[in-house]
Motif scaffolding. Structure first.
Motif, short mmCIF file in Angstrom:
data_model
loop_
_atom_site.label_atom_id
_atom_site.label_comp_id
_atom_site.label_asym_id
_atom_site.label_seq_id
_atom_site.Cartn_x
_atom_site.Cartn_y
_atom_site.Cartn_z
N THR A 1 -11.32 -4.41 9.86
CA THR A 1 -11.54 -3.49 8.76
C THR A 1 -10.88 -2.16 9.24
OG1 THR A 1 -12.87 -4.76 7.57
CG2 THR A 1 -12.53 -2.29 7.16
N GLU A 2 -11.63 -1.57 10.43
CA GLU A 2 -11.28 -0.42 11.02
C GLU A 2 -10.02 -0.13 11.66
OE1 GLU A 2 -14.37 0.08 14.11
OE2 GLU A 2 -16.20 0.33 12.68
N GLU B 1 -7.61 0.15 8.42
CA GLU B 1 -7.77 1.43 7.89
C GLU B 1 -6.69 2.49 8.84
OE1 GLU B 1 -11.57 2.41 7.34
OE2 GLU B 1 -12.19 1.11 6.06
N SER C 1 -3.36 4.36 7.37
CA SER C 1 -3.54 5.85 7.21
C SER C 1 -2.08 6.20 8.20
CB SER C 1 -4.57 6.67 7.68
OG SER C 1 -4.68 6.30 8.94
#
Length: 127
Positions: free
Chosen positions: A75-76, A79, A83
């Protein structure tokens, strides 16, 4: 959880009708030589390996912890990638809108007008 390394799964054919998958552990794990390895399957391509000197397997406690840690890492990482992509898309939009207002660099001018049966005759060329 700590990443140790990458190995390729090999093949061993002790007999013509037998085929085994072989995993060679990194050299940093050479102290595990001679121990028993107990393997638990999480899904089709995810396994937990536990090494000890006992023949009997003991259910590992970390099973749910590993899954949540992996999910958090993914998940990190996702993300961050999203971005970065969003920033690059914004830069591309700015460049496209900026260039839209400019006149084209190479204006093409038709050499002749009217209908011509020779298709190469009406090619456009730079001014």
């Amino acid at each position: 959880m700590e990443y140790i390394g990458r190995v390729k799964v090999g093949r061993l054919k002790p007999k013509p009708e037998q085929e085994l998958a072989i995993i060679r552990l990194p050299m940093s794990l050479k102290d595990l030589i001679g121990l028993y390895c107990h393997i638990w399957k999480i899904d089709d391509r995810t396994f937990i390996m536990q090494f000890n000197d006992k023949k009997e397997a003991v259910q590992p406690i970390i099973q749910s912890t590993v899954q949540s840690t992996i999910q958090q890492f993914v998940t990190e990482h996702t993300e961050d990638r999203i971005s970065k992509l969003e920033k690059e898309i914004e830069e591309l939009k700015k460049l496209i809108l900026k260039d839209k207002n400019k006149e084209p660099v190479n204006k093409l001018k038709k050499v002749c007008s009217g209908r011509d049966l020779n298709p190469g005759h009406r090619l456009e060329r730079p001014v």
